[in-house]
Design a protein around this motif. Structure first.
Motif, mmCIF file in Angstrom:
data_model
loop_
_atom_site.group_PDB
_atom_site.id
_atom_site.type_symbol
_atom_site.label_atom_id
_atom_site.label_comp_id
_atom_site.label_asym_id
_atom_site.label_seq_id
_atom_site.Cartn_x
_atom_site.Cartn_y
_atom_site.Cartn_z
ATOM 1 N N HIS A 140 0.890 -1.172 0.000
ATOM 2 C CA HIS A 140 0.000 0.000 0.000
ATOM 3 C C HIS A 140 0.922 1.213 0.000
ATOM 4 N N TYR A 141 0.795 2.064 -1.014
ATOM 5 C CA TYR A 141 1.745 3.165 -1.157
ATOM 6 C C TYR A 141 1.076 4.424 -1.698
ATOM 7 N N ASN A 142 1.768 5.547 -1.531
ATOM 8 C CA ASN A 142 1.337 6.860 -2.006
ATOM 9 C C ASN A 142 2.327 7.307 -3.066
ATOM 10 N N GLN A 143 1.853 7.505 -4.295
ATOM 11 C CA GLN A 143 2.724 7.919 -5.396
ATOM 12 C C GLN A 143 2.801 9.434 -5.533
ATOM 13 N N SER A 144 1.920 10.150 -4.874
ATOM 14 C CA SER A 144 1.846 11.603 -5.029
ATOM 15 C C SER A 144 3.034 12.266 -4.343
ATOM 16 N N GLY A 145 3.781 13.078 -5.081
ATOM 17 C CA GLY A 145 4.995 13.685 -4.525
ATOM 18 C C GLY A 145 6.080 12.642 -4.438
ATOM 19 N N THR A 146 6.703 12.495 -3.277
ATOM 20 C CA THR A 146 7.730 11.482 -3.074
ATOM 21 C C THR A 146 7.059 10.155 -2.743
ATOM 22 N N LEU A 147 7.427 9.090 -3.449
ATOM 23 C CA LEU A 147 6.853 7.763 -3.213
ATOM 24 C C LEU A 147 7.021 7.379 -1.748
ATOM 25 N N GLY A 186 8.409 7.014 -12.463
ATOM 26 C CA GLY A 186 7.767 8.070 -13.240
ATOM 27 C C GLY A 186 6.307 8.172 -12.860
ATOM 28 N N VAL A 187 5.574 9.012 -13.554
ATOM 29 C CA VAL A 187 4.160 9.224 -13.235
ATOM 30 C C VAL A 187 3.409 7.898 -13.310
ATOM 31 N N VAL A 226 -1.364 8.115 -13.938
ATOM 32 C CA VAL A 226 -1.588 9.112 -12.900
ATOM 33 C C VAL A 226 -0.934 8.652 -11.600
ATOM 34 N N ASP A 227 -0.462 9.598 -10.799
ATOM 35 C CA ASP A 227 0.018 9.293 -9.456
ATOM 36 C C ASP A 227 -1.175 9.271 -8.520
#
Length: 130
Positions: free
Chosen positions: A34-41, A56-57, A116-117
């Protein structure tokens, strides 16, 4: 009062196999991320993940702590729909990258705008550990 069952070995009616461990081990995810791609991964939480890299995006490579037995495993994923996008979306294995026993690359994608991030991306792997 709660009940508790303790056994050393659980076998089927013929006395073969430990049915408890075979069903649980075979059916459980061997990797999830479970991760957040927005900004810094950023990893929110995970199982059997040693590291992740931003490709990348909308592209994330997840490296496993313990390798899988072969590349015949199943990858599934999902992500939240960024509020600015209204088209359909998917998440999963990115076939532009090699599928290996030690890592997978997943993509978050919006059919209307491409990659998309996502702020909430999730993936899981079902297969056999090496």
């Amino acid at each position: 009062m709660a009940s508790e069952l303790r056994v050393n070995t659980l076998k089927d009616a013929a006395g073969n196999n430990s049915i408890a461990t075979s069903f649980v081990a075979s059916g459980s995810a061997k990797v999830w991320h479970h991760y957040n791609q927005s900004g810094t991964l950023a990893t929110v939480d995970s199982l059997n993940v040693s590291s992740a890299a931003d490709g990348g995006v909308g592209i994330t490579r997840t490296v496993y702590t313990n390798a899988l037995a072969n590349v015949g495993y199943a990858v599934s994923g999902s992500h939240n729909l960024p509020s600015s996008n209204t088209a359909s979306w998917v998440s999963g294995y990115d076939n532009s990258a090699d599928l290996t026993t030690g890592q997978v690359t997943c993509t978050t994608f919006n059919a209307g705008s491409g990659r998309v991030d996502a702020t909430k991306a999730m993936m899981s792997i079902h297969g056999d550990l090496a």
